[in-house]
Scaffold this motif. Structure first.
Motif, PDB file in Angstrom:
ATOM      1  N   MET A  31       0.826  -1.213   0.000  1.00 28.55           N
ATOM      2  CA  MET A  31       0.000   0.000   0.000  1.00 28.55           C
ATOM      3  C   MET A  31       0.856   1.258   0.000  1.00 28.55           C
ATOM      4  O   MET A  31       1.952   1.290   0.546  1.00 28.55           O
ATOM      5  CB  MET A  31      -0.964   0.008   1.187  1.00 28.55           C
ATOM      6  N   CYS A  32       0.334   2.250  -0.705  1.00 29.52           N
ATOM      7  CA  CYS A  32       0.918   3.592  -0.652  1.00 29.52           C
ATOM      8  C   CYS A  32      -0.004   4.438   0.201  1.00 29.52           C
ATOM      9  O   CYS A  32      -1.222   4.288   0.101  1.00 29.52           O
ATOM     10  CB  CYS A  32       0.952   4.242  -2.022  1.00 29.52           C
ATOM     11  N   SER A  33       0.557   5.297   0.969  1.00 37.67           N
ATOM     12  CA  SER A  33      -0.324   6.186   1.724  1.00 37.67           C
ATOM     13  C   SER A  33       0.423   7.411   2.207  1.00 37.67           C
ATOM     14  O   SER A  33       1.618   7.396   2.444  1.00 37.67           O
ATOM     15  CB  SER A  33      -0.913   5.447   2.927  1.00 37.67           C
ATOM     16  N   HIS A  34      -0.342   8.484   2.287  1.00 34.49           N
ATOM     17  CA  HIS A  34       0.181   9.683   2.939  1.00 34.49           C
ATOM     18  C   HIS A  34      -0.190   9.697   4.415  1.00 34.49           C
ATOM     19  O   HIS A  34       0.400  10.432   5.192  1.00 34.49           O
ATOM     20  CB  HIS A  34      -0.439  10.932   2.295  1.00 34.49           C
ATOM     21  N   LEU A  35      -1.186   8.893   4.739  1.00 36.02           N
ATOM     22  CA  LEU A  35      -1.696   8.926   6.115  1.00 36.02           C
ATOM     23  C   LEU A  35      -0.834   8.011   6.967  1.00 36.02           C
ATOM     24  O   LEU A  35      -1.008   6.798   7.016  1.00 36.02           O
ATOM     25  CB  LEU A  35      -3.162   8.505   6.125  1.00 36.02           C
ATOM     26  N   LEU A  36       0.123   8.639   7.652  1.00 39.95           N
ATOM     27  CA  LEU A  36       1.169   7.868   8.307  1.00 39.95           C
ATOM     28  C   LEU A  36       0.628   7.020   9.447  1.00 39.95           C
ATOM     29  O   LEU A  36       1.101   5.910   9.676  1.00 39.95           O
ATOM     30  CB  LEU A  36       2.249   8.824   8.810  1.00 39.95           C
ATOM     31  N   ALA A  37      -0.390   7.538  10.101  1.00 38.46           N
ATOM     32  CA  ALA A  37      -0.943   6.771  11.219  1.00 38.46           C
ATOM     33  C   ALA A  37      -1.541   5.459  10.719  1.00 38.46           C
ATOM     34  O   ALA A  37      -1.438   4.423  11.379  1.00 38.46           O
ATOM     35  CB  ALA A  37      -2.001   7.599  11.933  1.00 38.46           C
ATOM     36  N   ASP A  38      -2.153   5.535   9.530  1.00 37.16           N
ATOM     37  CA  ASP A  38      -2.729   4.317   8.956  1.00 37.16           C
ATOM     38  C   ASP A  38      -1.648   3.296   8.663  1.00 37.16           C
ATOM     39  O   ASP A  38      -1.791   2.107   8.940  1.00 37.16           O
ATOM     40  CB  ASP A  38      -3.483   4.647   7.664  1.00 37.16           C
ATOM     41  N   VAL A  39      -0.583   3.782   8.082  1.00 37.29           N
ATOM     42  CA  VAL A  39       0.523   2.887   7.747  1.00 37.29           C
ATOM     43  C   VAL A  39       1.090   2.275   9.017  1.00 37.29           C
ATOM     44  O   VAL A  39       1.358   1.072   9.100  1.00 37.29           O
ATOM     45  CB  VAL A  39       1.615   3.654   6.966  1.00 37.29           C
ATOM     46  N   ASP A  53       6.687  11.653  13.015  1.00 41.98           N
ATOM     47  CA  ASP A  53       7.960  12.286  13.370  1.00 41.98           C
ATOM     48  C   ASP A  53       9.101  11.677  12.569  1.00 41.98           C
ATOM     49  O   ASP A  53       9.967  12.374  12.045  1.00 41.98           O
ATOM     50  CB  ASP A  53       8.234  12.121  14.871  1.00 41.98           C
ATOM     51  N   LEU A  54       9.094  10.367  12.537  1.00 40.89           N
ATOM     52  CA  LEU A  54      10.156   9.688  11.797  1.00 40.89           C
ATOM     53  C   LEU A  54      10.164  10.130  10.336  1.00 40.89           C
ATOM     54  O   LEU A  54      11.205  10.451   9.763  1.00 40.89           O
ATOM     55  CB  LEU A  54       9.959   8.171  11.869  1.00 40.89           C
ATOM     56  N   PHE A  55       8.981  10.146   9.747  1.00 36.74           N
ATOM     57  CA  PHE A  55       8.838  10.475   8.324  1.00 36.74           C
ATOM     58  C   PHE A  55       9.394  11.870   8.052  1.00 36.74           C
ATOM     59  O   PHE A  55      10.183  12.088   7.135  1.00 36.74           O
ATOM     60  CB  PHE A  55       7.351  10.373   7.970  1.00 36.74           C
ATOM     61  N   LEU A  56       8.990  12.817   8.891  1.00 35.98           N
ATOM     62  CA  LEU A  56       9.441  14.197   8.682  1.00 35.98           C
ATOM     63  C   LEU A  56      10.947  14.300   8.861  1.00 35.98           C
ATOM     64  O   LEU A  56      11.620  15.015   8.125  1.00 35.98           O
ATOM     65  CB  LEU A  56       8.706  15.137   9.634  1.00 35.98           C
ATOM     66  N   GLU A  57      11.468  13.564   9.849  1.00 33.21           N
ATOM     67  CA  GLU A  57      12.906  13.619  10.068  1.00 33.21           C
ATOM     68  C   GLU A  57      13.657  13.011   8.892  1.00 33.21           C
ATOM     69  O   GLU A  57      14.685  13.517   8.464  1.00 33.21           O
ATOM     70  CB  GLU A  57      13.270  12.872  11.356  1.00 33.21           C
TER      71      GLU A  57
END
Lengths: 318, 604
Positions: free
Chosen positions: A209-217, A286-290
């Motif tokens: 899956m691709c997603s922008h919604l990090l919480a879902d991932v 947080d991880l993603f942004l970092e």
């Protein structure tokens, strides 16, 4: 519905149940004159195993949808290769074992839900009885039983998304590729979608899956790959990636305050029972942004191990 | 009717045609593979390009082998549903409007109203059906690609060939239904429009009497209806005929209180002709390969001069007593070229004579009057007078004295000096019988159906790699080149051989220069260096056009509407050849479309 194509690499049903593999897979878009327009994906090596939920993360234009399209054979690699079930991604026979939900539900609006599923069922060469059984079951599953006779043009975005999921599952696929699966869904729909993905995994399916919604991932994925500007920046198990290695977290339930001192004392003496000690997690966001910030600061390099705390472990009470 | 070339037997035609088809298809495939290799070689190098092309061809062939009728049918159904969603049935309303206007504007008093009405209806049906399937076929796939719905299809185990075939089938189904409805409505319209009768007022009839003064019948004229009237001849038994006018006649019979005129005969017919071969004698009576050219650019008909020994001679074969027991029903289309006006409302007089091709024995001359724009009938009875050496005549049996092994010569001569008869090989024929007009009309619609199938396949093929409007232009361009393929072939031959009498005026550049400089096309250029450069450039330009013209379909040649409008039964051999040709084009376009779609990135 088995694909009988020759396995070029030994992947697939044989070697360690790797069902998707990319080798130096890259994609460069060119203009009419052949001039390079955009490097959408830099050489990518991936292996995705049977039964796992794999997430592709990245900001807009990072190459995650390009990767998905390459795996589906919708576009052709500039170099390298993509193997799905051991066959080249452009081999149409692999699609017999794949379900795909695009980012928008690109469906024929003049069909109703039953006609839609019947149509896609026909594309899998399914006999009429099976088509009907699967269609009714899926319509029931996605909660569209009351609206199954309405044309899709009358559907809300959430309903369209649900029928999109149903069409992706019409062939009971082994591998499900979902592009932004929770996009357009309300919180309840999002929860149901995530439950569905987890359920697919429980039934032995593999999900990409691709997603922008990090919480879902974070909630559903076993492993993730983080892409930035077409380059793989991070790859690993979610729980590993999210672990803060230089911090030790101890959790306990129902302990009186007096017990904390005693625990500290116990910990000081190296031991104890009924006490949960582990690594606290940061959020995926947080991880993603970092990772993104790090990638921009240091282009061309993988994310620093320090972002996830390396392998360092330190214990901290309380 | 115009029949420039003889219609070959299908069994004799199909073999060579198949060889030419396979050769052209093979050549096109090799060219396509070469072009694919070239484009791949630029990006990936020659070896990798070769590998990619080879694998692409193998994958394409494997896809073809895995074609599923169920998937094709699913995609065809989708195409039908999409067409309905696009309100394709509106075209039936447009057709209804056209019929209304046709009923208003078409003149039932024209020279041949049957031909006018049938021709109009078939042309309108052809145009509308082909236009609808063209629009559907060229815009469907690009719209799917643009809206990305195609992505949910191509990510299923669907072969590109199935996508192409499903669309062709679906749109062809839509076109077929439209054609069936328009065809049926058009047929009803034609039949109702041309059906008529007349009245005969007693004051318009004069009794005819024999030598004894007894009344043996009557002559007169019918009432004026739909802009025409007929001369009526009634025999002693009270039955008669309203003679041919405007391409038809009526039977007349006596009823209580007067005469009743029956329905029009000859307007909606499907003649089955037996045709012969044509040769000429010039004005001195010497054999000649051609007749006289009267300056018409169209050399289909050759002319013979009146008042001279010039003759047009048809040799018929296969005449037998069994086929024509009562005599020979000869029918003739004779055109007239007048060097002086004369009495314009009268025809030009001439004769028809029969001749035994072996013994040379001749019949007496049958006088005829050539009327323009109609088929004249001459029934040759079993007993005919023959010319004797002493100038006398003798009555003989047609089959015993004049027909030799089923062969017979029919000589046409014009009697009026200064006037000319114009004829072509197909203009004289024996009518072997009549087919059903409805069946013939349906066969005419089948010709439209063939054209519709080709347009659909062509449109879908171009839509696999072009945007909708561009695909439409490309389809129209192919149709246009196909329409002029004969001209392009002659033009190329003219350029290559340097024989500018074939097509005067030169190729595209020379023509452009002539237009700009207002030079006549009949004057060839002096061989100056500039002229030679232009002619060489024209030859280079025309070569690919000649190649394209030889493989592109000609929709007008597939049409058989001319047979229907002219009242001739469409030969089964011709229909079979057209069906095979259509199938060949559809298969070729479907294959090309499948490979083009496979070679493109659906989601780029």
């Amino acid at each position: 519905m088995n694909v009988s194509g020759p396995s070029r690499s030994g992947v697939g049903d044989g070697r360690g149940d790797v069902i998707v593999e990319t080798r130096n897979l890259s994609k460069t878009y060119r203009d009419f004159w052949g001039r390079r327009k955009k490097v959408a994906l830099k050489p990518l090596d991936l292996e995705i195993r049977r039964g796992e939920i794999f997430g592709l993360l990245g900001p807009n234009g990072s190459g995650k949808t390009t990767t998905l399209k390459l795996l589906l054979g919708l576009i052709f690699p500039t170099s390298g290769e993509a193997l799905v079930f051991g066959s080249e991604a452009t081999d149409v026979r692999k699609n017999e074992r794949i379900g795909y939900l695009p980012e928008e539900s690109y469906l024929y609006k003049f069909l109703d839900a039953e006609e839609t599923l019947d149509f896609y069922g026909r594309l899998f060469d399914m006999p009429p009885d099976e088509r009907r059984r699967r269609a009714l079951m899926l319509i029931e599953m996605v909660g569209l039983a009351r609206d199954r006779k309405r044309q899709l043009r009358e559907y809300s975005k959430g309903m369209t998304r649900r029928i999109g999921v149903a069409q992706a599952l019409i062939n009971d696929p082994e591998l499900v590729m979902l592009d932004e699966p929770t996009s357009g869904l309300d919180p309840i729909g999002t929860r149901e979608m995530k439950d569905l993905i987890v359920d697919l995994k429980a039934r032995g399916k593999t999900v990409i899956m691709c997603s922008h919604l990090l919480a879902d991932v974070e909630d559903v994925c076993d492993r993730i790959a983080v892409l930035h500007q077409g380059e793989l920046k991070e790859l690993g198990r979610v729980e590993d990636l999210l672990r803060v290695g230089d911090v030790t977290q101890i959790r306990a339930r129902g302990l009186p305050p007096a017990a904390e001192a005693e625990i500290r004392e116990v910990l000081a003496r190296h031991g104890g029972t009924g006490v949960e000690i582990g690594n606290p997690k940061t959020t995926l966001e947080d991880l993603f942004l970092e990772v993104v910030r790090d990638a921009e600061a240091r282009p061309g390099r993988r994310a620093a191990a320090s972002l996830r705390g390396g392998d360092d472990h330190s214990t901290r009470a309380g | 009717m115009v029949l420039e070339e003889e219609i070959p037997r299908f069994a004799a035609w199909i073999g060579p045609a198949l060889v030419r088809y396979l050769f052209a298809g093979g050549l096109a495939a090799v060219c396509a593979a070469g072009a694919a290799w070239l484009t791949q070689a630029i990006a990936h190098g020659p070896l990798a390009a070769g590998d990619r092309v080879y694998r692409g061809i193998l994958a394409g062939l494997a896809d073809l082998a895995g074609t599923s009728p169920r998937r094709v049918w699913a995609l065809a159904r989708l195409a039908v549903q999409e067409s309905l969603r696009r309100n394709v049935l509106v075209v039936l309303g447009v057709f209804g409007l056209i019929l209304l206007f046709a009923g208003w504007f078409l003149d039932p008093a024209s020279v041949d109203p049957g031909k006018l009405y049938i021709g109009f209806i078939l042309a309108a049906t052809n145009f509308l059906v082909c236009a609808v399937v063209l629009l559907l076929s060229v815009f469907s796939l690009p719209a799917d690609i643009k809206s990305r719905t195609i992505q949910t299809v191509t990510t299923k185990p669907v072969r590109t060939g199935e996508i192409v075939l499903g669309r062709i089938l679906g749109f062809a189904l839509v076109g077929t239904v439209l054609l069936a409805i328009m065809g049926a409505a058009g047929w009803a319209f034609v039949v109702r429009s041309v059906s008529h009768t007349h009245g005969v007022a007693p004051e318009d009839l004069l009794d005819t009497t024999d030598e004894s003064g007894a009344t043996v019948g009557a002559t007169g004229r019918t009432s004026l209806d739909r802009g025409h009237r007929h001369r009526v001849v009634i025999g002693p038994d009270g039955t008669g005929v309203a003679e041919t006018a405007q391409g038809h006649r009526h039977r007349v019979r006596r009823v209580e209180g007067g005469y009743e005129i029956g329905a029009a005969e000859g307007l909606l017919e499907a003649r089955r002709p037996l045709r012969g071969t044509l040769r000429f004698l010039d004005r001195d009576g010497r054999p000649s390969a051609k007749g006289i050219s009267v300056g018409s650019e169209w050399a289909y008909r050759q002319y013979i001069e009146g008042g001279t020994p010039a003759a047009a001679i048809w040799t018929f074969s296969g005449l037998s007593e069994r086929a024509f027991p009562d005599g020979l029903p000869l029918e003739m289309i004779v055109r007239v070229f007048r060097t002086h006006k004369g009495r314009i409302e009268d025809g030009i007089h001439g004769t028809v004579q029969l001749r035994n091709p072996d013994s040379g024995q001749r019949s007496e001359a049958f006088p005829i009057v050539a009327r323009e724009f109609s088929i004249d009938e001459l029934f040759i009875p079993r007993r005919v007078g023959t010319m004797l050496a002493d100038g006398g005549t003798r009555e003989v049996d047609l089959y015993e004295e004049l027909v030799a092994d089923g062969r017979l010569e029919v000589w046409l001569q014009c009697l009026e000096p200064g006037q000319y008869y114009g004829v072509a090989q197909a203009d004289f024929f024996m009518r072997t019988g009549n087919g059903s007009f409805v069946v013939n009309y349906a066969k005419g619609c089948l010709g439209i159906w063939f054209a519709m199938l080709i347009v659909t396949a062509l449109g879908v093929m171009f839509s696999t790699f072009l945007a909708g409007p561009v695909a439409m232009l490309a389809t129209l361009a192919v149709i246009l080149v196909g329409q002029f393929r004969g001209f392009i072939a002659r033009l190329f031959e003219s350029q290559v051989t340097g024989d500018f009498s074939i097509v005067p005026g030169g190729g595209p550049i020379e023509s452009l220069v002539r237009i700009a400089t207002q030079e006549s096309i009949t004057v060839d250029w002096d061989p100056t260096p500039a002229a030679q450069v232009i002619k060489a450039a024209d030859t280079v330009l025309l070569a690919p056009m000649r190649l394209a013209a030889s493989i592109f379909p000609s929709l007008s040649e597939l049409g058989t509407g001319d047979f229907v409008t002219a009242g001739f039964a469409i030969p089964g051999d011709l229909l079979a050849a057209h069906a095979a040709e259509t199938l060949g084009f559809v298969v070729a376009f479907a294959l090309a479309g499948a490979f083009c779609l496979k070679a493109r990135e659906i989601a780029s």
